[in-house]
Design an enzyme around this catalytic site. Structure first.
Site, PDB file in Angstrom:
ATOM      1  N   LYS A 252      -3.750  -6.607 -16.582  1.00  0.00           N
ATOM      2  CA  LYS A 252      -3.799  -7.508 -15.580  1.00  0.00           C
ATOM      3  C   LYS A 252      -4.484  -8.674 -16.020  1.00  0.00           C
ATOM      4  O   LYS A 252      -5.410  -8.677 -16.929  1.00  0.00           O
ATOM      5  CB  LYS A 252      -4.809  -6.602 -14.318  1.00  0.00           C
ATOM      6  CG  LYS A 252      -4.656  -7.399 -12.819  1.00  0.00           C
ATOM      7  CD  LYS A 252      -3.551  -6.619 -12.115  1.00  0.00           C
ATOM      8  CE  LYS A 252      -3.268  -7.197 -10.636  1.00  0.00           C
ATOM      9  NZ  LYS A 252      -2.324  -6.275 -10.102  1.00  0.00           N
TER      10      LYS A 252
ATOM     11  N   GLY B 245      -1.584  -3.828   9.192  1.00  0.00           N
ATOM     12  CA  GLY B 245      -0.998  -5.284   8.300  1.00  0.00           C
ATOM     13  C   GLY B 245       0.478  -5.136   8.217  1.00  0.00           C
ATOM     14  O   GLY B 245       1.074  -4.338   7.761  1.00  0.00           O
ATOM     15  N   VAL B 246       1.035  -6.135   8.790  1.00  0.00           N
ATOM     16  CA  VAL B 246       2.310  -6.310   9.029  1.00  0.00           C
ATOM     17  C   VAL B 246       3.014  -7.595   8.067  1.00  0.00           C
ATOM     18  O   VAL B 246       3.549  -8.305   8.581  1.00  0.00           O
ATOM     19  CB  VAL B 246       2.921  -6.265  10.536  1.00  0.00           C
ATOM     20  CG1 VAL B 246       2.759  -5.030  11.233  1.00  0.00           C
ATOM     21  CG2 VAL B 246       2.132  -7.621  11.362  1.00  0.00           C
ATOM     22  N   GLY B 247       2.344  -7.455   6.954  1.00  0.00           N
ATOM     23  CA  GLY B 247       2.873  -8.599   6.129  1.00  0.00           C
ATOM     24  C   GLY B 247       4.145  -8.253   5.541  1.00  0.00           C
ATOM     25  O   GLY B 247       5.028  -7.615   5.871  1.00  0.00           O
TER      26      GLY B 247
ATOM     27  N   VAL C 153       5.039  -5.944   2.857  1.00  0.00           N
ATOM     28  CA  VAL C 153       5.449  -4.500   2.705  1.00  0.00           C
ATOM     29  C   VAL C 153       5.239  -4.049   3.992  1.00  0.00           C
ATOM     30  O   VAL C 153       6.450  -3.120   4.433  1.00  0.00           O
ATOM     31  CB  VAL C 153       4.134  -3.892   1.871  1.00  0.00           C
ATOM     32  CG1 VAL C 153       4.741  -2.410   1.518  1.00  0.00           C
ATOM     33  CG2 VAL C 153       4.094  -4.715   0.381  1.00  0.00           C
TER      34      VAL C 153
END
Ligand code: NAD
Length: 366
Positions: A92, A191-193, A195
């Site tokens: 990373k 969380g409705v981002g 994904v």
């Protein structure tokens, strides 16, 4: 040794102590005065192949915080990639600074640093980095993936991540309810981002009863209007009556405060590092009889997508077929967890480590 915890923190001046403890191969420090670039690359383990993991750009409050993050995240990628069946190791990168610093020269300078690692590390997008940024990086190195579709890349990995999360959720439902049908199940998506919204599309097709929460009212209204999902206050999401809790926003939402409040039978979502403390909170879910689909297993669709792009011959159908295998792997891990009376998190870690060890042995001969 592979026997370390992701929760280790860096003590000032103890970098070697830390990379030894978490068993990293390499920590690279990159600096360029002209562009203001300050970046760190963590290469945790390359037994399975080049270390793949995205680059995160964040205005870290201190260097220690950035080092802790890159070490923790790169280690996580080793086990995620191993469990996904990829021939890729874990790495990373983090760039320290405000995302407004990004421009062509800045990103190309970063690409040059990546190129200097000669393929030991392969980058992709993560928080505050997007497919256009990858295009600039790709001008200086071929060790980058996650390019836009018009550039021959796999494009946005979120739909694939959502598919894998859905597969993991179905496997966990099978374990908890005896059937993998989600029809009529009450599922709370936090969380409705990127994904979350694609995951909801699958849940709608199954006629699930969907609850949604987010900190942005406009996103909630749009999804609710499109799907009929019921909006829940973000502070109350842990207390509602639900069958399945799907964390798709933040990490560490399974913690001392929330686990006692959860009334669900299953936790299955895409968010990274859902367990605040891997051991303690993994065990607490197990003791409470909640079936937990480990995050680093079921959110691997994205890395399967970018991994396929890097390894060459990208085919969307193949990527989806490989992502679908998350269902079987998840069931195997949940069975192991039940049989051995260990948390699902621990079972998943053991399976990932076993693969790294056994493939490491295969590689001993030419
Ligand atoms: P995103 O930023 O598009 O969506 C996250 C959503 O969560 C946003 O709508 C945000 O407003 C909302 N949110 C933030 N705080 C909240 C809170 N307190 N309560 C409710 N909602 C809140 O991110 P994403 O790409 O959809 O990723 C979601 C999660 O899945 C992240 O943890 C990410 O690291 C992980 N993940 C994503 C991918 C991928 O392919 N995008 C792959 C692996 C893991």
């Amino acid at each position: 040794m592979l026997e370390t915890k992701a929760t280790e923190t860096v003590q000032h001046g103890s970098i070697f102590g830390q990379i030894t403890k978490m068993d990293h191969e390499q920590l690279v420090v990159c600096h360029d005065e002209a562009t203001g670039l300050k970046a760190l690359v963590g290469i945790h383990n390359t037994t399975l192949g080049p270390a793949l993991g995205g680059t995160r750009m964040w205005p870290y409050a201190s260097e220690e915080e950035a080092i802790t993050d890159v070490l923790r995240l790169s280690r996580g990628m080793t086990f995620k990639n191993a469990l996904a069946g990829l021939n890729l190791g874990g790495g990373k990168a983090v760039i320290i600074g405000n995302p407004s610093l990004k421009n062509e020269a800045f990103l190309r300078r970063f690409g040059k640093f990546i190129n200097g690692l000669a393929g030991r590390y392969v980058t992709a997008e993560d928080v505050n980095m997007n497919t256009s940024d990858m295009e600039y990086i790709a001008m200086e190195t071929r060790h980058v993936t996650g390019l836009p579709e018009i550039k021959g890349g796999g494009g946005d990995p979120s739909p694939v991540t959502a598919y894998g999360t859905y597969m993991g959720m179905k496997a966990a439902a099978k374990k908890a309810f005896g059937s993998d049908s989600l029809e009529g199940k009450t599922i709370a998506v936090q969380g409705v981002g990127q994904v979350g919204k694609y995951l909801i599309d699958y849940l709608v097709k199954e006629n699930a009863n969907i609850l949604i929460s987010d900190i942005f009212e406009d996103k909630l209204q749009a999804i609710s209007k499109k799907t009929g999902a019921t909006i829940v206050d973000p502070n109350l999401i842990y207390d509602v009556d639900m069958d399945i809790y799907a964390p798709c926003a933040l990490g560490a939402t399974l913690n001392d405060d929330t686990i006692s409040r959860l009334k669900c039978a299953v936790v299955a979502g895409a968010a990274n590092n859902q367990l605040k403390d891997e051991d303690k909170h993994g065990k607490e879910l197990q003791e409470k009889g909640i079936v937990y689909a480990p995050d680093f297993l079921i959110n691997a669709g994205g890395v399967i997508n970018v991994g396929a792009e890097y390894l060459g011959g990208y085919h969307r159908e193949t990527v989806y077929a490989q992502t679908e295998k998350i269902y079987d792997t998840c069931l195997h891990i949940l069975d192991k967890s039940e049989k051995e009376q260990i948390s699902a998190q621990k079972a998943a870690m053991e399976v990932a480590k076993a693969r790294i060890r056994s493939i490491g042995n295969v590689k001993l001969s030419f």
